[in-house]
Scaffold this active site. Sequence first.
Site, PDB file in Angstrom:
ATOM      1  N   TRP A  18      -8.451 -10.945  -6.699  1.00  0.00           N
ATOM      2  CA  TRP A  18      -7.711 -11.418  -7.734  1.00  0.00           C
ATOM      3  C   TRP A  18      -7.073 -12.652  -7.439  1.00  0.00           C
ATOM      4  CZ3 TRP A  18      -7.221  -7.163  -4.256  1.00  0.00           C
ATOM      5  CH2 TRP A  18      -6.574  -7.449  -2.988  1.00  0.00           C
ATOM      6  N   GLU A  31      -0.314  -7.473  -7.158  1.00  0.00           N
ATOM      7  CA  GLU A  31       0.916  -7.741  -6.318  1.00  0.00           C
ATOM      8  C   GLU A  31       1.755  -6.142  -6.526  1.00  0.00           C
ATOM      9  OE1 GLU A  31       2.137  -9.798  -4.851  1.00  0.00           O
ATOM     10  OE2 GLU A  31       0.846 -11.507  -5.427  1.00  0.00           O
ATOM     11  N   GLN A  36       3.568  -2.216   0.138  1.00  0.00           N
ATOM     12  CA  GLN A  36       3.266  -1.157   1.135  1.00  0.00           C
ATOM     13  C   GLN A  36       1.781  -0.879   1.358  1.00  0.00           C
ATOM     14  OE1 GLN A  36       6.253   0.253   1.871  1.00  0.00           O
ATOM     15  NE2 GLN A  36       7.364  -0.438  -0.163  1.00  0.00           N
ATOM     16  N   TYR A 114      10.671 -10.333  -6.612  1.00  0.00           N
ATOM     17  CA  TYR A 114       9.459 -10.778  -5.774  1.00  0.00           C
ATOM     18  C   TYR A 114       8.310 -10.671  -6.728  1.00  0.00           C
ATOM     19  CZ  TYR A 114       5.237 -10.649  -3.337  1.00  0.00           C
ATOM     20  OH  TYR A 114       4.055 -11.057  -3.066  1.00  0.00           O
ATOM     21  N   ASP A 132       8.618 -11.946   0.535  1.00  0.00           N
ATOM     22  CA  ASP A 132       8.315 -10.737   1.079  1.00  0.00           C
ATOM     23  C   ASP A 132       8.208 -10.876   2.540  1.00  0.00           C
ATOM     24  OD1 ASP A 132       6.054 -12.129   1.713  1.00  0.00           O
ATOM     25  OD2 ASP A 132       4.526 -10.602   1.038  1.00  0.00           O
ATOM     26  N   CYS A 203      -2.046 -23.244  13.249  1.00  0.00           N
ATOM     27  CA  CYS A 203      -1.024 -23.086  12.046  1.00  0.00           C
ATOM     28  C   CYS A 203      -1.091 -24.711  11.325  1.00  0.00           C
ATOM     29  CB  CYS A 203       0.349 -22.526  12.649  1.00  0.00           C
ATOM     30  SG  CYS A 203       1.434 -22.573  11.442  1.00  0.00           S
TER      31      CYS A 203
END
Length: 383
Positions: A18, A31, A36, A114, A132, A203
């Site tokens: 996507w 999305e 979940q 969201y 999220d 990071c």
Amino acid sequence: MTEALLRWFRREGRDLPWRRTTDPYAVWISEVMLQQTQVQTVIPFWERWMAAFPNVTVLARAPLRRVLKLWEGLGYYSRARHLHQAARIIVQEHQGAFPDDYDAILSLPGIGRYTAGAICSIAFDQPRPILDGNIIRVLTRLHGIGGDAKTGPVNRKLWELAQGWVEMAHRCRSDRPCAALNQALMELGATLCRPKQPVCEACPVQPRCVAWRTGRIAHYPQVAPRPAITQRQFVAFVPAHRERLLVWRRPAGVVNGQLWEFPNVEITDLPKPDLAKLARTCCGAKPTLLEPLCTLVHSITRYRIRIRAYRVILPRKPAGARRESRWGTVQQLEQLAFPSAHRRIFTAFQQSVAPRAALLRGSRATAGTGTQLPDAVIDVKHA
Ligand code: SF4
């Protein structure tokens, strides 16, 4: 920090299907599926969905049963129902063109702050924030923010920070910076800033990270304790009569509404239930065979559910059903959408009859296929 994060995402971001498109419909579907559900689980579902329903108009025209069937295995079926309803609204009110206005998107069924932010930023490169679980973890650690991150003033503060980040990106001279920034924050939380053992040495924002500098990474994010787990027990029956199985349809408006399931009942305060009586009550006739099939445990929100399933042979089809029900062969029932627990019971049933079918085919050439064997079960048992 913003440019470092954008550079890192362009270099290290995963190539997900996507992410190869800016089609708002495709972004929306991804999305919603990702709520979940893990990325690797979603990929084949998303690909199947996009092949079956390539745009809003096709989705809007599809019957709900087909939509639910394609969703089977993802759980939380209200998401699929909302996609279907929203597609119909987009066709009726926007002539099938996905709206690019935040408030119009937010007003669609099943779309919250969201998802609206994700569609506006990823598809239309608008400076809309998203927040999220992954981004909460990144922002609380990066900015050293304590307190309950999921509610109240701390949550509001996190939305403000997310807004600040995407506005900063909007000013960068970069290709589609808002889309990249929000996806970069998600990606950082999913791949490096993990709940346990974050990979801080790789990071891109490590030099500015408060949690890393103060050695308090495990301190963030802070969330309220989850509600206590409630145990629930059910028994389910797979009733068969002459190569057909009985299933029920769950009513609309309840959890997993309109999906199909095997007759079942919740057991409360009964350590040793009278199974024969329960089977007769559930199936509508006294069984001639009742034997264990499988036991499975699964969790829905705060409920931990244990289902003991039994195979049942009925001497006749009961007259009159107290709820919407259907008798069908295994092949016919394969076309229906089941909640995941009952899909597993169905699979266990098919696996249990297959060896008996092979046995029977070896001794009697007329037994038929291995998945049409409820009667054959009786034959084998009596043989
Ligand atoms: Fe997360 Fe570590 Fe990066 Fe801080 S330095 S944002 S804790 S991965």
